[in-house]
Design an enzyme around this catalytic site. Structure first.
Site, PDB file in Angstrom:
ATOM      1  N   HIS A   1       5.461  15.063 -10.690  1.00 56.65           N
ATOM      2  CA  HIS A   1       6.016  14.041  -9.801  1.00 56.65           C
ATOM      3  C   HIS A   1       7.176  13.295 -10.474  1.00 56.65           C
ATOM      4  O   HIS A   1       8.267  13.175  -9.909  1.00 56.65           O
ATOM      5  CB  HIS A   1       4.920  13.046  -9.393  1.00 56.65           C
ATOM      6  N   GLU A   2       6.920  12.823 -11.684  1.00 53.10           N
ATOM      7  CA  GLU A   2       7.949  12.062 -12.392  1.00 53.10           C
ATOM      8  C   GLU A   2       9.110  12.958 -12.825  1.00 53.10           C
ATOM      9  O   GLU A   2      10.257  12.501 -12.912  1.00 53.10           O
ATOM     10  CB  GLU A   2       7.334  11.356 -13.605  1.00 53.10           C
TER      11      GLU A   2
ATOM     12  N   HIS B   1      11.704  12.939 -10.086  1.00 56.10           N
ATOM     13  CA  HIS B   1      12.575  11.756 -10.161  1.00 56.10           C
ATOM     14  C   HIS B   1      13.573  11.895 -11.311  1.00 56.10           C
ATOM     15  O   HIS B   1      14.764  11.607 -11.162  1.00 56.10           O
ATOM     16  CB  HIS B   1      11.727  10.492 -10.391  1.00 56.10           C
TER      17      HIS B   1
END
Length: 345
Positions: free
Chosen positions: A17-18, A21
């Site tokens: 997920h990170e 980003h």
């Protein structure tokens, strides 16, 4: 081993997920202070050559973050203006915010594809494979080979949706609309049979669903996308039923509940852990997509508002709303964790 599996599963999901980003922030030229896996005190940290970002692993494996210049209200004069998030185009900021969700869904698709290749692709259509001759379903007229198309006038297309609709009706009479093996549509009403096993009350309707599988590359591709979409749909209606009161907060699980599920999945084999990893990844992606403060979806909502009104929302107002949302989210986590602990006893 359950602790190790638990840390690995949450760690992989948070990392992916990170990473979404992080990649899109770097691609947009945004200054990234830190890429962290875990929350709380730092255990390890390091930097790469010619890279301003500090990479770290923190104590509690229940989250993570990518800290970017321009997210806070205060302006960091040490970072050039063109490297702050606010200076980037609307599309660059949108992609940076939404990338974590995208990566969670992509991870799930890849894992379901692997499961399909290795273990075969389970049937996701709710076909009836067995009807107990002594059960209530047989008495109601349900026949083997039937396809369940509706439950109480709710359209059913997947096994996952059927399970959700069953959960909100546990112990109740259910009206099934089915298409039998001859292609004829009919309606049957099944009353559940209450079963008490060691003071644990369950309900049986007297039939099983098909667990047939298909094999092959193309079947695995189809399964990967259809299963991910099916779980997204299931999550959507779960949220709807939570808001309308059909489901209670007690039906949700937090870290303690996930830990228990991880232990159960590990006992059933490695492929079940892979499935659980994909399932949780879909859940994390969907939850973050909700347009609520403190979630990625909340930040997307403010970007959409900016696009509509033609100017950014006041950063102080936006940050205040996200802070309030974070407090409410933490409060919800406390309630869910309390319920998880109660279930253990």
């Amino acid at each position: 081993m359950t602790i190790i599996y638990f840390i690995l599963i949450l760690g992989i999901i948070v990392f992916i997920h990170e990473l979404g980003h992080f990649i899109f922030a770097k691609k947009a030229g945004i200054y990234v202070y830190e890429f962290s896996i875990g929350m709380g005190p730092q255990l390890f940290k390091w930097k790469r050559k010619n890279d301003e970002t500090e990479y770290s692993i923190r104590l509690f494996p229940i989250g993570g973050f990518v800290q970017m210049a321009g997210e806070a209200v205060e302006v960091d004069e040490n970072v050039p203006k063109e490297q702050r998030m606010q200076s980037k185009t609307w599309f660059q900021r949108f992609m940076t915010v939404i990338a974590g969700i995208m990566f969670n869904f992509i991870l799930a698709i890849i894992l379901f594809f692997i499961i399909g290749l290795v273990n075969g692709c389970p049937q996701n259509k709710p076909y009836v494979s067995y009807v107990d001759p002594d059960g209530n379903a047989y008495q109601a007229g349900l026949t083997e080979g039937s396809l369940i198309t509706k439950i109480d006038n709710v359209k059913i297309k997947t096994y996952d949706r059927l399970l959700l609709e069953y959960q909100v009706r546990i112990g109740q009479d259910i009206t099934f609309e089915i298409k039998d093996s001859n292609g004829e549509t009919k309606t049957v009403v099944i009353t559940p049979q209450e079963v008490n096993e060691n003071d644990n009350i369950t309900y049986k309707y007297g039939f099983n669903l098909s667990d047939s599988v298909k094999n092959g590359f193309l079947s695995s591709v189809k399964y990967a996308f259809s299963k991910t979409w099916s779980l997204i749909e299931q999550m959507f209606f779960t949220v709807v039923y939570l808001c309308t009161g059909k489901l209670s907060l007690g039906s949700l699980s937090g870290p303690v509940g996930i830990f228990t599920v991880v232990g159960d999945a590990a006992k059933m084999g490695f492929i079940n852990l892979v499935y659980l990893l994909a399932f949780i990844s879909v859940n994390v992606g969907f939850i973050n997509f909700l347009p609520l403060p403190a979630f990625d979806g909340g930040r997307v909502l403010f970007l959409i508002i900016e696009k509509i009104i033609g100017k950014p929302v006041n950063p102080k107002v936006e940050n205040t709303i996200h802070s309030i949302g974070m407090i409410l989210l933490l409060l919800l986590m406390v309630i869910i964790t309390y319920n998880d602990i109660i279930k253990l006893f």
